[in-house]
Design an enzyme around this catalytic site. Sequence first.
Site, PDB file in Angstrom:
ATOM      1  N   HIS A  47       0.823  -1.205   0.000  1.00 53.18           N
ATOM      2  CA  HIS A  47       0.000   0.000   0.000  1.00 53.18           C
ATOM      3  C   HIS A  47       0.870   1.275   0.000  1.00 53.18           C
ATOM      4  O   HIS A  47       0.591   2.233  -0.724  1.00 53.18           O
ATOM      5  CB  HIS A  47      -0.926  -0.033   1.221  1.00 53.18           C
ATOM      6  CG  HIS A  47      -1.628   1.262   1.477  1.00 53.18           C
ATOM      7  ND1 HIS A  47      -1.252   2.128   2.475  1.00 53.18           N
ATOM      8  CD2 HIS A  47      -2.663   1.857   0.826  1.00 53.18           C
ATOM      9  CE1 HIS A  47      -2.040   3.193   2.443  1.00 53.18           C
ATOM     10  NE2 HIS A  47      -2.900   3.059   1.457  1.00 53.18           N
ATOM     11  N   GLU A  50       2.106   1.816  -3.388  1.00 45.57           N
ATOM     12  CA  GLU A  50       1.057   2.380  -4.253  1.00 45.57           C
ATOM     13  C   GLU A  50       1.084   3.916  -4.163  1.00 45.57           C
ATOM     14  O   GLU A  50       0.973   4.617  -5.169  1.00 45.57           O
ATOM     15  CB  GLU A  50      -0.304   1.820  -3.828  1.00 45.57           C
ATOM     16  CG  GLU A  50      -1.498   2.428  -4.548  1.00 45.57           C
ATOM     17  CD  GLU A  50      -2.618   2.773  -3.586  1.00 45.57           C
ATOM     18  OE1 GLU A  50      -2.932   3.974  -3.474  1.00 45.57           O
ATOM     19  OE2 GLU A  50      -3.159   1.851  -2.931  1.00 45.57           O
ATOM     20  N   HIS A  51       1.231   4.432  -2.942  1.00 49.95           N
ATOM     21  CA  HIS A  51       1.354   5.893  -2.789  1.00 49.95           C
ATOM     22  C   HIS A  51       2.619   6.415  -3.485  1.00 49.95           C
ATOM     23  O   HIS A  51       2.596   7.439  -4.154  1.00 49.95           O
ATOM     24  CB  HIS A  51       1.432   6.273  -1.305  1.00 49.95           C
ATOM     25  CG  HIS A  51       0.108   6.318  -0.616  1.00 49.95           C
ATOM     26  ND1 HIS A  51      -0.325   7.422   0.084  1.00 49.95           N
ATOM     27  CD2 HIS A  51      -0.877   5.406  -0.513  1.00 49.95           C
ATOM     28  CE1 HIS A  51      -1.526   7.184   0.593  1.00 49.95           C
ATOM     29  NE2 HIS A  51      -1.882   5.963   0.261  1.00 49.95           N
ATOM     30  N   GLU A 126      -3.175   8.162   7.390  1.00 44.25           N
ATOM     31  CA  GLU A 126      -4.236   7.292   6.877  1.00 44.25           C
ATOM     32  C   GLU A 126      -4.561   6.194   7.897  1.00 44.25           C
ATOM     33  O   GLU A 126      -5.724   5.858   8.112  1.00 44.25           O
ATOM     34  CB  GLU A 126      -3.815   6.690   5.520  1.00 44.25           C
ATOM     35  CG  GLU A 126      -4.979   6.037   4.795  1.00 44.25           C
ATOM     36  CD  GLU A 126      -4.611   5.496   3.410  1.00 44.25           C
ATOM     37  OE1 GLU A 126      -3.478   5.764   2.942  1.00 44.25           O
ATOM     38  OE2 GLU A 126      -5.455   4.808   2.811  1.00 44.25           O
TER      39      GLU A 126
END
Lengths: 417, 415
Positions: A47, A50-51, A126
């Site tokens: 994840h 992905e950023h 997040e």
Amino acid sequence: MAFLHERLDNGLEVIAETTESALSTSVGFFAMTGARDERDDLWGVSHFLEHMVFKGTADLSGDDINRRFDAMGASVNAFTGEEDTVYYAAVLPRQQHEAVDLLARMMRPALREEDFATEKLVILEEIRMYDDQPPFGADDRCRASFFGRHPLGRSVLGSTESIQALPVEAMRDYHRRRYAPGTVVLAASGAVDFPALVESARRLCGDWEPVPAGDRRVPGVPRAPAVGGVERIVRPAAALAYAVRMAAGPAEPDPDRYAAKLLAVVLGDSSGSRLYWALVDPGDAEQASLHHQDFLDAGLFVTQLSCDAADAESLLERMLGIYAEARNQGIDTREVTQARNKLAGRVVLGGERPRRRLFDVGLEWSHSRTYRSVADTLRIVESLTLDDVQRVLSAWAPDGPAATVLAGPGAEGETSA
Amino acid sequence: MKQTLFSATLDNGITVLGEELSGLESVAVAFHAPAGAIHDPQGRCGLATLAGELCLRGAGDRDSRQVVEELEGAGVQWSQAVSTTHTSFSGAMVARQLPDVLPVYADILRRPRLPDDEFEGARQMVLQNLAAIEDDPGHRTMAALRRIHYPSPWGMPTEGLSADVEQLTCANVRGFLGRHLQPRGMIIAIAGRIDWQDFLDRIERLLGDWQGTTAPAVATGPRGPAMRHVPHDAQQTHIALGWSVPPYRDDASYDVTAALSILGGGPSSRLFTEVRERRGLCYSVSAGYQTHRDFAMALCYSGTTAERAQETLDVMLAEIDRLPGSISVDELERVKARARSGLVMQQESSAARAGAIARQWYHVGHVRTLASELDRYDRLDVATVEAALAALPPRDLSVVSLGREPLEVPGGVPA
């Protein structure tokens, strides 16, 4: 509607579902990598990566990427799950080349140290954001308890500690291993110029080094939870209690996966289901639902409940009673017909959006190298019978052995976990 | 791009709008009754929402369960929602189901049973939703902003207030629907694979002889305080800022929304770049636009760790201050490109178009064609957008924080 497929010399698969009447083009890179492909010291890397893919390449800064997508009027985003990381853009057809070009370049990110440090702060925000909102981590904890040491037990976001400890070199190595032909598919839907798509892929991805994909499935998938019983997460300020319960269900390759979804609609859809009439309609619960989730080698029946904290345990019991009653006394033909029509309606309406079709087509191809048109899926849904639903219900009881996590204000004497 | 729009007004005041979309199998239909939460009497906040819920619990010769079974049996994706101005019943479905489904909606509108024995369930459902909202910090932050910024009662929460909902009776609901569930002011919109004349004939048969009255207009009162802190025990602090801008029916709204898009609309926007990309202060930050018929609000939102919230607010305010006089041609071109593709892609969704044409009719009294909207975006230029920014810094800024500690606006907020 047509399906087109090409395999480049280095093994990269390029697919498209083209629709003549479509007004837009959706394109996406589907990387077959996610939380299940991580180790303890890489927890959260899929994840986080992905950023980082949006933070630039050797030639482009993160600002350049954001400006270029906005300049083509693209609707662009990405998501990471247990098994997939997907990058996509929806554009007007004349922007196809531009969108594919940019996405393809992004698949070879610079992963700069200073960007990594700044983006780490965003990832930590997040994590806090999700931790502050319902179900307050109950879903991740429940999956961890159901799957135990199985790779599907790992949450997508990682933990504050694992993200803080992650070095950029580990991400660079993970990227090298997981973003290669054989693990990545380029997919498109809507108004697609397929020859141009293949040409873009050859030019931009043709020099990607293949890496053996490997079989990600794990032998011995759990039919019962690693940790049973009810675990608690205490949030003194919470207004409601949130329960998540996971029991085994059919996996993705199981032909019964569609019947499992139909069963979940009958028993626990967000409206018009048995759980809805028993718990939501009278206002006993804010939400009481059942859905089926499938993975490459495992499946789950996920029960979710939100209600007044004082009622949580008794309502969970009632939900299990409703499942048991369906299993013992059967389901009505009329219920199956209504659920089948609902599912069919969803298939047709979802099929009209190229963006939605991109996910369906891209994920299906990534996982099983099969293509199903909207009409194919509709045929499967419409052929489901009462017997199919009853068979799934007796083979995979949603009230069977499960992991359960209850998050809420808690009773007196309980402490935060 | 070819666009096929229809409109008609029935004798009783119902407006019927349609748009044919080629290539779709679906239709989406929506009935917007002028029974919004703005008509909740003082001390009965949540009455419209409870009434909307009760309308579904039996209509015509169907009981509560039969209403849902008839819609879902036809594969309809249905929804019911109450906004400040309207109570809406919508459905999206495969086009051939429409003739069977329209009588259900007609009965919900004209012959809701409103049975006593369904009242308590409906009330509890509304209260459950209110409790769930207590656990949604983003929703609570925006609700608090609307409440202080809009003149009363326009900022009241459409979902209600628990203390008020506890006191409501079934008689209150019947009285409310008698006054406000009316043909005059109702908008019916359909989009997708439609046969316009057939649809209009069916609506005329089902609703044409429905007679009603006109509800009195709502008196507008004062606004709330300029700043509010909502105590909330969590890791993150949520920040919302709002100020007044021209409403959608004012042509200048195109310039204003373009400016707001540059401020916080896309990944290349000022706020996303400065707050998230440059400083890593938050996961979400954005600017947007929310309009009523006569007034509208520009709004900015972010959520971040308590310790970094003041810095986040400071950067947001600095970016708002910096906006006038600094808009570049490239930035504006990006806004135009995003608006153009957004408008075209909307044509792929029957539900999105049914919503858009109804919204336009309510706000401007006609449906703006796609060509005219594309043309309006093409005509945006830096000078007109800058002119729309002349009102910055905002004179009526409202600031809400939700979290452990209150935040400060340097120099204070003008009262």
